[in-house]
Design an enzyme around this catalytic site. Structure first.
Site, PDB file in Angstrom:
ATOM      1  N   HIS A 152       0.846  -1.200   0.000  1.00  0.00           N
ATOM      2  CA  HIS A 152       0.000   0.000   0.000  1.00  0.00           C
ATOM      3  C   HIS A 152       0.886   1.256   0.000  1.00  0.00           C
ATOM      4  O   HIS A 152       0.695   2.177   0.787  1.00  0.00           O
ATOM      5  CB  HIS A 152      -0.949  -0.010   1.194  1.00  0.00           C
ATOM      6  CG  HIS A 152      -1.979  -1.105   1.117  1.00  0.00           C
ATOM      7  ND1 HIS A 152      -3.226  -0.915   0.557  1.00  0.00           N
ATOM      8  CD2 HIS A 152      -1.918  -2.409   1.491  1.00  0.00           C
ATOM      9  CE1 HIS A 152      -3.895  -2.054   0.614  1.00  0.00           C
ATOM     10  NE2 HIS A 152      -3.125  -2.969   1.168  1.00  0.00           N
TER      11      HIS A 152
ATOM     12  N   TYR B 132       4.577  -4.496   9.962  1.00  0.00           N
ATOM     13  CA  TYR B 132       4.463  -3.052   9.800  1.00  0.00           C
ATOM     14  C   TYR B 132       5.659  -2.346  10.439  1.00  0.00           C
ATOM     15  O   TYR B 132       6.192  -1.370   9.898  1.00  0.00           O
ATOM     16  CB  TYR B 132       3.187  -2.539  10.444  1.00  0.00           C
ATOM     17  CG  TYR B 132       1.914  -2.828   9.697  1.00  0.00           C
ATOM     18  CD1 TYR B 132       1.820  -3.856   8.768  1.00  0.00           C
ATOM     19  CD2 TYR B 132       0.771  -2.078   9.928  1.00  0.00           C
ATOM     20  CE1 TYR B 132       0.648  -4.118   8.102  1.00  0.00           C
ATOM     21  CE2 TYR B 132      -0.419  -2.334   9.258  1.00  0.00           C
ATOM     22  CZ  TYR B 132      -0.470  -3.365   8.345  1.00  0.00           C
ATOM     23  OH  TYR B 132      -1.634  -3.628   7.683  1.00  0.00           O
TER      24      TYR B 132
END
Length: 312
Positions: free
Chosen positions: A32, A301
């Site tokens: 993303h 992440y």
């Protein structure tokens, strides 16, 4: 004896695999990569108040920041591709406290464990000479891991949206809600666009500008807020909570728990580009399920953030 890889090792392997699939783009997320943030307000319907004590699901509106994105790790991939899209919502609960809800335009995921995710990335790795992946490797992976079939089937049929505001998004994982009486049940989230589902043909998508989704939503907001409704599916005994490749039965009870009104492009895009929207950042009244992919995401992440924040 060879020890099992640690969560940290798997996170490193996962981010390495993302880079092998999409390339390394300094300063960007490994997935993303390209996105844009918007200001929003979330107004709960009150329908969730008896099921969870979560602050943003009671009665009062809360401010939010919304990041729309394409799923690819290459920030230069054009919007007109048949690709994943994401909506990440950061609810601002006051006193510097946030909780995040991260969703994509797929009802289920393509892997059930972090180990399978790393193996899948290996099957998707591009040949350094041709820049293409080997369909035979992906086919072999799916044959060995048939739980991936529903996710890949959905990915192959996903629409190319007219707008970020005309797509449907699922949070894919289960979460546990607990109310004031200490009663708990599992739920799954889905965002439904008030404008309805609208898609482009591949031919029409090919005529769009590379970043048409951002431009379109910015223009759409000139006519007023863009609204989504948050639907929650209530799980029952036997519904899988630890496997995000499996959907719950369609006949499960659903409730509409709130409306998200997106109002304007956020002023400080550079600030928000540096933030993490983490699905494990929950608030009292909401807990993580036993889904290993959900728990793993915060480590992946963190690894991605460490690399991009250091110029990698």
């Amino acid at each position: 004896m060879t020890s099992s890889p640690t969560t940290h090792d798997l996170a490193v392997d996962a981010v390495d695999g993302m880079e092998q699939v999409s390339g390394t783009h300094p300063g960007y997320r490994r997935a993303h990569a390209r996105g844009v943030c918007f200001d929003a307000t979330f107004t709960p319907t009150g329908a969730a108040a008896e099921l969870t004590t979560a602050a943003h699901l009671q009665q009062e509106p809360v401010p939010a920041t919304v990041r729309f994105s394409n799923s690819e790790g290459n920030p230069h991939s054009p919007d007109g591709r048949r690709s994943g899209r994401g909506i990440a919502v950061k609810f601002h609960l006051g006193h510097g406290v946030d909780t995040d809800l991260v969703a994509v335009n797929l009802p289920v995921f393509v892997v059930s464990t972090p180990e399978h995710f790393v193996k899948l990335l290996g099957a998707l790795k591009k040949d350094p000479h041709t820049g293409q992946n080997d369909p035979a490797l992906l086919g072999a992976y799916i044959k060995d891991n048939p739980e991936a079939i529903p996710g890949f089937t959905a990915a192959g049929a996903m629409p190319i949206p007219v707008s970020y505001g005309t797509a449907k998004y699922w949070a894919i994982h289960a979460f546990r809600w607990t109310n004031a009486a200490g009663e708990s049940r599992y739920v799954r989230y889905r965002w439904e666009p008030a404008a309805g589902l609208q898609e482009l043909s591949p031919e029409d998508a090919g005529h769009q500008t590379p970043e048409y989704l951002t431009d379109e939503l910015t223009q759409r907001l000139l006519d007023g807020p863009v609204r989504f409704t948050l639907h929650v599916q209530l799980g029952e005994d036997g519904d899988p909570t630890n496997d995000c490749t499996k959907a719950w039965p369609a006949e499960r009870t659903e409730i509409a728990v709130g409306h998200l009104d997106i109002t304007a492009t956020s002023a400080d895009q550079e600030h928000w580009a540096g933030q993490v929207f983490d699905p494990t950042r929950v608030t009292p009244g909401i807990d993580l399920s036993d889904d290993p992919v959900l728990a793993f995401r915060t480590r992946a992440y963190a690894e991605s953030f460490a690399r991009r924040s250091h110029g990698g």
